[in-house]
Design a protein around this motif. Sequence first.
Motif, PDB file in Angstrom:
ATOM      1  N   LYS A   1      92.607  29.290 117.710  1.00 29.85           N
ATOM      2  CA  LYS A   1      91.983  28.101 118.167  1.00 29.85           C
ATOM      3  C   LYS A   1      90.177  28.424 117.972  1.00 29.85           C
ATOM      4  O   LYS A   1      89.448  27.786 117.912  1.00 29.85           O
ATOM      5  CB  LYS A   1      92.242  27.770 119.790  1.00 29.85           C
ATOM      6  N   TYR A   2      90.072  29.903 118.545  1.00 29.46           N
ATOM      7  CA  TYR A   2      88.564  30.107 118.612  1.00 29.46           C
ATOM      8  C   TYR A   2      88.045  30.327 117.097  1.00 29.46           C
ATOM      9  O   TYR A   2      87.046  29.851 116.635  1.00 29.46           O
ATOM     10  CB  TYR A   2      88.801  31.969 119.001  1.00 29.46           C
TER      11      TYR A   2
ATOM     12  N   GLY B   1      95.406  31.501 120.738  1.00 27.10           N
ATOM     13  CA  GLY B   1      93.900  31.347 121.378  1.00 27.10           C
ATOM     14  C   GLY B   1      92.989  31.926 120.220  1.00 27.10           C
ATOM     15  O   GLY B   1      91.924  31.314 120.078  1.00 27.10           O
ATOM     16  N   PHE B   2      93.400  32.959 119.471  1.00 29.32           N
ATOM     17  CA  PHE B   2      92.596  33.483 118.402  1.00 29.32           C
ATOM     18  C   PHE B   2      92.335  32.426 117.364  1.00 29.32           C
ATOM     19  O   PHE B   2      91.081  32.246 116.627  1.00 29.32           O
ATOM     20  CB  PHE B   2      92.911  34.785 118.017  1.00 29.32           C
TER      21      PHE B   2
ATOM     22  N   LYS C   1      87.263  26.698 115.896  1.00 36.60           N
ATOM     23  CA  LYS C   1      86.384  25.966 116.596  1.00 36.60           C
ATOM     24  C   LYS C   1      84.924  26.564 115.605  1.00 36.60           C
ATOM     25  O   LYS C   1      83.888  25.960 115.563  1.00 36.60           O
ATOM     26  CB  LYS C   1      86.259  26.343 118.272  1.00 36.60           C
ATOM     27  N   SER C   2      84.870  28.125 115.738  1.00 38.92           N
ATOM     28  CA  SER C   2      83.946  28.555 115.340  1.00 38.92           C
ATOM     29  C   SER C   2      83.510  28.232 113.684  1.00 38.92           C
ATOM     30  O   SER C   2      82.570  27.980 113.486  1.00 38.92           O
ATOM     31  CB  SER C   2      83.993  30.194 115.596  1.00 38.92           C
TER      32      SER C   2
ATOM     33  N   LEU D   1      86.212  41.432 118.252  1.00 38.90           N
ATOM     34  CA  LEU D   1      87.517  40.793 117.844  1.00 38.90           C
ATOM     35  C   LEU D   1      88.612  41.766 117.361  1.00 38.90           C
ATOM     36  O   LEU D   1      89.762  41.685 117.678  1.00 38.90           O
ATOM     37  CB  LEU D   1      87.122  39.729 116.727  1.00 38.90           C
ATOM     38  N   PHE D   2      88.010  42.881 116.676  1.00 41.17           N
ATOM     39  CA  PHE D   2      88.937  43.995 116.479  1.00 41.17           C
ATOM     40  C   PHE D   2      89.591  44.609 117.635  1.00 41.17           C
ATOM     41  O   PHE D   2      90.956  44.878 117.957  1.00 41.17           O
ATOM     42  CB  PHE D   2      88.283  45.003 115.858  1.00 41.17           C
ATOM     43  N   VAL D   3      88.748  44.824 118.644  1.00 38.50           N
ATOM     44  CA  VAL D   3      89.305  45.280 119.788  1.00 38.50           C
ATOM     45  C   VAL D   3      90.061  44.323 120.874  1.00 38.50           C
ATOM     46  O   VAL D   3      91.186  45.020 121.406  1.00 38.50           O
ATOM     47  CB  VAL D   3      88.103  46.128 120.761  1.00 38.50           C
ATOM     48  N   GLN D   4      89.849  43.004 120.777  1.00 37.79           N
ATOM     49  CA  GLN D   4      90.386  42.169 121.494  1.00 37.79           C
ATOM     50  C   GLN D   4      91.902  41.934 120.777  1.00 37.79           C
ATOM     51  O   GLN D   4      92.900  41.550 121.737  1.00 37.79           O
ATOM     52  CB  GLN D   4      89.674  41.006 121.617  1.00 37.79           C
ATOM     53  N   VAL D   5      91.737  41.598 119.670  1.00 37.16           N
ATOM     54  CA  VAL D   5      93.246  41.311 119.282  1.00 37.16           C
ATOM     55  C   VAL D   5      93.881  42.072 118.175  1.00 37.16           C
ATOM     56  O   VAL D   5      94.964  42.117 117.986  1.00 37.16           O
ATOM     57  CB  VAL D   5      92.953  39.761 118.292  1.00 37.16           C
TER      58      VAL D   5
END
Lengths: 270, 233
Positions: free
Chosen positions: B6-7, B3-4, B10-11, B74-78
């Motif tokens: 892909k993110y 998922g990351f 796209k970005s 993003l640091f917190v999410q992944v």
Amino acid sequence: MGKIILEASNLKKEIDGNAILQHASFKIEENISIAIRGSNGSGKSTLLKLLAGIYEPTSGKIIRNANRTGYVPEHFPENLRFKLKEYLTLVASFQGIPEMDMETELSEYISLFGIEPYINTPLKKCSKGTKQKVGILQALLIKPDLLLLDEPLTGLDTNSQQNLMAILEKLKTKMSIIFTTHEDLLVDNIANQVLYVKDGCVLVHTKPKSSYRVIKVRFPNKDFLTELKLDEIHIEEDKALITVPIDKSDYLLKELLNRNCSVLDVRERI
Amino acid sequence: MQGFIKYQFKSYIRSFKIIPPAATFLIWIVVLYHYSGVEILSSYAVTSIALYLLTTWISMNIFSIEEESEKNILFVQVGKVRYLLGKWIISILIAIVFMLFAILYPLLLDSFKEVVQPIHLGLSIFVHLLFSIFGILVGSFSTITSFIPKRYTWLSAVLVIAITLSYDGIVEKLSLLKWLFIVLPPVVNVINFFEMDDLNYIGKEFWIISSFAILYSTIAFYVLMKLFLKKES
């Protein structure tokens, strides 16, 4: 005493050689809502980033026991190149949640936050309030047991602030919430404890039971409100949010009703 | 992680920052193979160097694509380690696409003077991948460590690239620098074997140098990760 979700021992944080925080020691229990207060530049956001794991302490120790942490920055990123729903779907996929399961949950949150009309709008074009809600949503989608928010009410109009506070009130029964703020209203309504940051040091303060009530009214004209000599009042269009000592609240309610105001809500300040 | 990635993909694509390096690279390849009857290994050596420059450029873009608040989220999410690995993976995936173009384009145009054998293809894939990794290392060093002030990131990357490509000439004049330059990717040491365009030169010595290059890259990635975590603490 509940499970300790965060524990800091003699924490010190330096940025570019300047000590932002020092000698900070505290414990935070699960399912408790905490406000971090302090003047501008006192180190509130730095403390929140330390708790989130974005920063690591220069010295001292921090133990993070939360399984999942959600973080909401003060300013949601301005240049995200995604549409609203696309962004949230991607964020949810970071945790490996199957798309079908996530779709249902996402729809519920989108409805709860009232952002259905914007799901296909590029985030760059969304209003500050909508972005702030997306900021909170991205943190909630990972199902956190600890939610950290940096100045969540900044830049929101009164209605959006009220909506956000209502959402946080619902959430605080399900997870630990820690937020930085300058707003008394948010502290009064959400926080069980307050961490004061002053001169780089952190003081823990457990809030006593409130001796204030918050009264929400719709008024026909606002001239008479000045006659009442109220210390704490927020006005938005034809509505006012008044905070008064409990012993004066009945008298004030009577006055407001006598002057054709509609009382919309009365609650104790927590 | 999927998922990351892909993110990130796209970005990055939607930022349009890929256009300048991609256009430069594609033009380079087309011009290089404008004439037919060229040598195999030395041509692939040139396209590997082009890929080295391209991946440096692209990885620097990828590492500087987010503003601070997005990076914090993003640091917190992944997590910081997965964030860094995700950036490296997306850089290498993009490099592979350009590598395929660099390898297949002359084959489709029948540009080489000899028939391409599997060993040529194997060596070309190896050297392109190795140089992509070198490019990612140089780009990462310039952008994710605290050694280089932000305004000098491009300058430092160009300087490292220039030194690594002109290593032989510099060391010939100032032999002591040889020991200082050991921290830089061994670009010339590998590419020298391809310039002769003779498979006989690809022997034991080549594989020793290549093994060193792989070991160097592994250690460099580890060191860069430590430096990144230190910078982002």
